[in-house]
Scaffold this motif. Sequence first.
Motif, PDB file in Angstrom:
ATOM      1  N   ILE A 293     -27.099  15.831 -19.521  1.00  0.00           N
ATOM      2  CA  ILE A 293     -27.543  15.002 -20.650  1.00  0.00           C
ATOM      3  C   ILE A 293     -28.575  15.766 -21.491  1.00  0.00           C
ATOM      4  N   GLY A 294     -28.590  17.081 -21.317  1.00  0.00           N
ATOM      5  CA  GLY A 294     -29.388  17.935 -22.197  1.00  0.00           C
ATOM      6  C   GLY A 294     -30.845  18.047 -21.827  1.00  0.00           C
ATOM      7  N   LEU A 295     -31.201  17.783 -20.551  1.00  0.00           N
ATOM      8  CA  LEU A 295     -32.590  17.867 -20.125  1.00  0.00           C
ATOM      9  C   LEU A 295     -32.718  18.901 -19.017  1.00  0.00           C
ATOM     10  N   THR A 296     -33.520  19.932 -19.264  1.00  0.00           N
ATOM     11  CA  THR A 296     -33.734  20.984 -18.278  1.00  0.00           C
ATOM     12  C   THR A 296     -35.226  21.162 -18.036  1.00  0.00           C
ATOM     13  N   GLY A 297     -35.545  21.944 -17.017  1.00  0.00           N
ATOM     14  CA  GLY A 297     -36.935  22.199 -16.689  1.00  0.00           C
ATOM     15  C   GLY A 297     -37.677  23.003 -17.731  1.00  0.00           C
TER      16      GLY A 297
END
Length: 477
Positions: free
Chosen positions: A256-260
């Motif tokens: 969903i397009g969320l990374t660290g």
Amino acid sequence: MSAPRARLSAILLAACLLFTGQALATPQGAAAADPGYLMVHFTGEGSTNQQMYLSHSTDGVHWNDLNGGGMVLRSTVGTKGVRDPAFVRSPDGSKYWIIATDLCIDCGQTWSQSINDGSRNLVVWESTDLVTWSQPRLLNVAGAIPDGRNAWAPEAIWDPAGNDYVLYWATNKPLNGATKHRIYYSHTSDFRSVSTPQIYIDRPGAQEIIDTQIVEVPSGVGNYRYVRASGDGQITLEGSNSILGTWTDLGDLSGIGLTGSQVEGPMWMKFNGANKWALYLDQYASSGGYMPVVTTDPSNPAAYQKQASSSYDMGGTKKRHGWIMNLTAAEESRVLARWPNTAANRLQSYNFQDRYVRHADFDARIDPNVSPVQDSQFRLRTGLTGSGAVSFESVNFPGYFLRHSDFDFQLAYNDGTDTFAQDATFRQVAGLADSTWSSFQSVNHPDRYIRHYAYELKLAPITNATGRGDATFRVTS
């Protein structure tokens, strides 16, 4: 039965059925709303923002800052700054703790110093009611880790298998001379002593992991009793049926397009009355603060949904890495009564109008040009002895009040005793020198008033015009 009487009976029967249907469909009086949610967090860098703040929500997505957006607890130990706080509630609800990172960036330590030679301690506050907190204390958790360089982002969860708390945090133990944060854990029953630290989560190779938070999931939702979300280059989800058992990699939120590289500080919240969760993520890369993603199954990465920015409101202050507690009705009532949005005010001297009441090294006096101005700001709380009087709580040392001791004034931490409450409570009356101003009469020595003498604040009887001027103040912003 005659036709008119039959028609009348039919009408009355229909009316009864209508009213009965309405009675079944309409509650008899408004149902009490579920209690809301309490977030503990910090707000940014610097000595003021790296303290403890509280926000409240009735629905879990619209947040209001408590205490006028001001801090509610201040660390006076260690680095004198705190970040990454977590709430802990005992299983029986009789005790609470706040645990936090002992770290004050740009007010004592740089990032490099904190990473390579930071505090090995956590900061701990303790309470029995969620509103009256102990003085902060240090808990050394990483000192026993060979070459452990710091202790960051603590969390704790009750472990029924061990009948104690599993306390976990990140420590930098370098790998081949390079920074390598891993998650360690200890057992504790009281957050005063801990068992020897053990590695809890260690990612392969040079990959670090700093933030992780566990949520317990009810039976019938997903395949795991516990789900943890971690910041390790991604926002990785893992599942397990025991806190210290084997954890299964479930995937991450990159779908969903969320990374660290964008978000950190995962913070769980379960919505009341539904199998629905929000995972709040701190948008540190864009300095955007927290945003929620919502799911009905924490163990399924595909079930998470981003929320439109118009669907949530984080309040007036930026929320940084924290923890959310679902409140009981009694807890909510106490919290909202303790930290209303009372304005910050100053007390201006009547006969030295360039001077204001302030604290300096916990002594109380009147001075001109007070810097920082927060040393002269107080919230006029409902008196500690009850309504009809006021107590003066410091803005930049919350929990500290002006109180008299041997008729001399100091700024002191509220120890919760009746003596303290009496010494720190005053009746606000018409000014003794000017009725449009105010004077403050002691509740336990009603023949005495707050006055200044040689610029020091005293509690004294007033017998002449000079005393009346010294005992008169204007409450001003």
